[in-house]
Design a protein around this motif. Structure first.
Motif, PDB file in Angstrom:
ATOM      1  N   SER A 105       0.976  -1.274  -0.070  1.00 33.60           N
ATOM      2  CA  SER A 105       0.054  -0.055  -0.099  1.00 33.60           C
ATOM      3  C   SER A 105       1.006   1.013  -0.020  1.00 33.60           C
ATOM      4  N   THR A 106       0.472   2.216  -0.599  1.00 37.79           N
ATOM      5  CA  THR A 106       1.246   3.589  -1.033  1.00 37.79           C
ATOM      6  C   THR A 106       0.205   4.629  -0.430  1.00 37.79           C
ATOM      7  N   GLY A 107       0.548   5.757  -0.165  1.00 38.15           N
ATOM      8  CA  GLY A 107      -0.196   6.762   0.449  1.00 38.15           C
ATOM      9  C   GLY A 107       0.528   8.215   0.681  1.00 38.15           C
ATOM     10  N   TRP A 108      -0.319   9.126   0.722  1.00 36.54           N
ATOM     11  CA  TRP A 108       0.090  10.431   0.942  1.00 36.54           C
ATOM     12  C   TRP A 108      -0.669  11.081   2.043  1.00 36.54           C
ATOM     13  N   THR A 109      -0.272  11.749   2.731  1.00 37.49           N
ATOM     14  CA  THR A 109      -0.977  12.309   3.941  1.00 37.49           C
ATOM     15  C   THR A 109      -0.493  13.882   4.005  1.00 37.49           C
ATOM     16  N   GLU A 110      -1.487  14.816   4.626  1.00 34.74           N
ATOM     17  CA  GLU A 110      -1.382  16.175   4.675  1.00 34.74           C
ATOM     18  C   GLU A 110      -0.352  16.139   5.760  1.00 34.74           C
ATOM     19  N   ASN A 111      -0.334  15.463   7.038  1.00 36.35           N
ATOM     20  CA  ASN A 111       0.677  15.627   8.051  1.00 36.35           C
ATOM     21  C   ASN A 111       0.980  16.950   8.527  1.00 36.35           C
ATOM     22  N   ARG A 112      -0.031  17.600   9.269  1.00 33.65           N
ATOM     23  CA  ARG A 112      -0.213  18.844   9.801  1.00 33.65           C
ATOM     24  C   ARG A 112       0.725  18.909  11.155  1.00 33.65           C
ATOM     25  N   GLU A 113       1.924  19.505  11.136  1.00 35.45           N
ATOM     26  CA  GLU A 113       2.632  19.681  12.358  1.00 35.45           C
ATOM     27  C   GLU A 113       3.076  18.197  12.838  1.00 35.45           C
ATOM     28  N   ASP A 114       3.278  17.273  11.761  1.00 35.89           N
ATOM     29  CA  ASP A 114       3.800  16.200  12.067  1.00 35.89           C
ATOM     30  C   ASP A 114       2.959  15.055  12.713  1.00 35.89           C
ATOM     31  N   ALA A 115       1.774  15.465  12.881  1.00 41.01           N
ATOM     32  CA  ALA A 115       0.867  14.713  13.629  1.00 41.01           C
ATOM     33  C   ALA A 115       0.513  13.207  12.996  1.00 41.01           C
ATOM     34  N   ASP A 116       0.423  13.538  11.773  1.00 34.99           N
ATOM     35  CA  ASP A 116       0.363  11.997  10.998  1.00 34.99           C
ATOM     36  C   ASP A 116       1.522  11.060  11.045  1.00 34.99           C
ATOM     37  N   LEU A 117       2.635  11.807  11.023  1.00 34.94           N
ATOM     38  CA  LEU A 117       3.898  10.998  10.870  1.00 34.94           C
ATOM     39  C   LEU A 117       4.190  10.479  12.428  1.00 34.94           C
ATOM     40  N   LEU A 118       3.939  11.121  13.394  1.00 40.72           N
ATOM     41  CA  LEU A 118       3.914  10.748  14.871  1.00 40.72           C
ATOM     42  C   LEU A 118       2.857   9.510  15.104  1.00 40.72           C
ATOM     43  N   ALA A 119       1.668   9.735  14.494  1.00 37.31           N
ATOM     44  CA  ALA A 119       0.581   8.646  15.004  1.00 37.31           C
ATOM     45  C   ALA A 119       0.796   7.203  13.784  1.00 37.31           C
ATOM     46  N   ALA A 120       1.602   7.449  12.863  1.00 33.84           N
ATOM     47  CA  ALA A 120       2.152   6.529  12.067  1.00 33.84           C
ATOM     48  C   ALA A 120       3.383   5.723  12.922  1.00 33.84           C
ATOM     49  N   VAL A 121       4.229   6.279  13.271  1.00 32.73           N
ATOM     50  CA  VAL A 121       5.316   5.649  13.975  1.00 32.73           C
ATOM     51  C   VAL A 121       4.790   5.266  15.243  1.00 32.73           C
ATOM     52  N   LYS A 122       3.935   5.710  16.006  1.00 39.66           N
ATOM     53  CA  LYS A 122       3.323   5.091  17.262  1.00 39.66           C
ATOM     54  C   LYS A 122       2.701   3.956  16.919  1.00 39.66           C
ATOM     55  N   LYS A 123       1.914   3.917  15.899  1.00 42.66           N
ATOM     56  CA  LYS A 123       1.132   2.518  15.602  1.00 42.66           C
ATOM     57  C   LYS A 123       2.154   1.604  15.131  1.00 42.66           C
ATOM     58  N   LEU A 124       3.167   1.895  14.508  1.00 48.47           N
ATOM     59  CA  LEU A 124       4.173   0.763  14.053  1.00 48.47           C
ATOM     60  C   LEU A 124       4.722   0.214  15.263  1.00 48.47           C
ATOM     61  N   GLU A 125       5.141   1.182  16.017  1.00 45.43           N
ATOM     62  CA  GLU A 125       5.884   0.814  17.379  1.00 45.43           C
ATOM     63  C   GLU A 125       5.113  -0.111  18.145  1.00 45.43           C
ATOM     64  N   GLU A 126       3.739   0.118  18.482  1.00 47.95           N
ATOM     65  CA  GLU A 126       2.844  -0.724  19.219  1.00 47.95           C
ATOM     66  C   GLU A 126       2.366  -1.981  18.336  1.00 47.95           C
ATOM     67  N   ALA A 127       2.751  -2.155  17.190  1.00 43.64           N
ATOM     68  CA  ALA A 127       2.380  -3.306  16.517  1.00 43.64           C
ATOM     69  C   ALA A 127       3.117  -4.575  16.574  1.00 43.64           C
ATOM     70  N   GLY A 128       2.531  -5.557  17.061  1.00 43.07           N
ATOM     71  CA  GLY A 128       3.425  -6.942  17.192  1.00 43.07           C
ATOM     72  C   GLY A 128       4.983  -6.602  17.377  1.00 43.07           C
ATOM     73  N   ASP A 129       5.749  -7.450  16.973  1.00 43.79           N
ATOM     74  CA  ASP A 129       7.211  -7.335  17.182  1.00 43.79           C
ATOM     75  C   ASP A 129       7.903  -6.518  16.043  1.00 43.79           C
ATOM     76  N   VAL A 130       7.648  -4.988  15.879  1.00 42.60           N
ATOM     77  CA  VAL A 130       7.979  -4.349  14.863  1.00 42.60           C
ATOM     78  C   VAL A 130       9.085  -3.249  15.654  1.00 42.60           C
ATOM     79  N   THR A 131      10.164  -3.211  14.909  1.00 37.94           N
ATOM     80  CA  THR A 131      11.156  -2.228  15.508  1.00 37.94           C
ATOM     81  C   THR A 131      11.427  -1.295  14.171  1.00 37.94           C
ATOM     82  N   GLY A 132      11.581   0.145  14.524  1.00 41.26           N
ATOM     83  CA  GLY A 132      11.815   1.207  13.416  1.00 41.26           C
ATOM     84  C   GLY A 132      12.849   2.179  13.985  1.00 41.26           C
ATOM     85  N   ASN A 133      13.254   3.000  13.172  1.00 38.26           N
ATOM     86  CA  ASN A 133      14.087   4.096  13.374  1.00 38.26           C
ATOM     87  C   ASN A 133      13.874   5.128  12.430  1.00 38.26           C
TER      88      ASN A 133
END
Length: 193
Positions: A105-133
């Motif tokens: 899946s690909t997508g674009w998001t408006e990302n006002r004040e990085d809210a969408d970026l922070l939410a995406a990172v948080k969702k990934l870090e809380e999903a299963g055994d996922v690590t990111g940086n």
């Protein structure tokens, strides 16, 4: 003799003054697109070096370029994967390989004040055994298992205007050894336009 001394002093003063006003040419400042391309190339080189990956191992002739001109991004997709029209819109698309159980899946998001970026990172870090940086301030990568025998890999890029482009791939964990290089190639191909 005095006249030649005066003339020499005048010539020296003129040369000194003319050299003070000399201007050196300045190269053009790179555009945000050029800077983004350089950042993409640099982060790919770092990842390839860390993983010991051979970028030429994947046959890109069997891939097609997907471009979202409206949102300004491009990536490579295997030619035999199918676009899911029901899950695609102006912001991005979904591609599947039903036989292999792969979803991109690909997508674009408006990302006002990085809210969408922070939410995406948080969702990934809380999903299963996922690590990111964060690869840098404008790129985030994550990978790991998300349950049900699935593995995920994701790349998020922040565009110069602050908006966010994202590519995520889920695939069977049992096929990870075979599919990891392909997944890496697809995510590495995500570029901003």
């Amino acid at each position: 003799m005095r006249t030649s001394l005066i003339i020499s002093a005048a010539i020296s003063a003129a040369l000194f003054l003319s050299s003070c006003g000399k201007q050196e040419s300045v190269e053009e400042v790179p555009s945000s697109e050029e800077l983004a391309q350089k950042a993409d190339a640099a982060s790919k080189a770092i990842r390839d070096e860390e993983a010991g990956a051979d970028a030429s191992a994947i046959d890109t002739s069997q891939m097609a370029s997907y471009t979202n001109a409206l949102r300004g991004f491009t990536l490579l997709v295997p030619k035999d994967w199918t676009a899911d029209e029901a899950s695609s819109d102006d912001n991005g698309s979904m591609f599947t390989d039903p036989e292999a159980g792969i979803v991109l899946s690909t997508g674009w998001t408006e990302n006002r004040e990085d809210a969408d970026l922070l939410a995406a990172v948080k969702k990934l870090e809380e999903a299963g055994d996922v690590t990111g940086n964060y690869v840098n301030e404008d790129e985030y990568r994550a990978s790991g298992t998300i349950g049900d025998g699935k593995k995920t890999a994701e790349r998020i890029l922040r565009k110069p205007d602050g908006t966010m482009v994202r590519a995520a791939i889920t695939y069977p964990e049992a096929e990870a050894e075979t599919l990891d290089p392909l997944v890496a190639q697809i995510l590495d191909s995500l570029t901003l336009r």
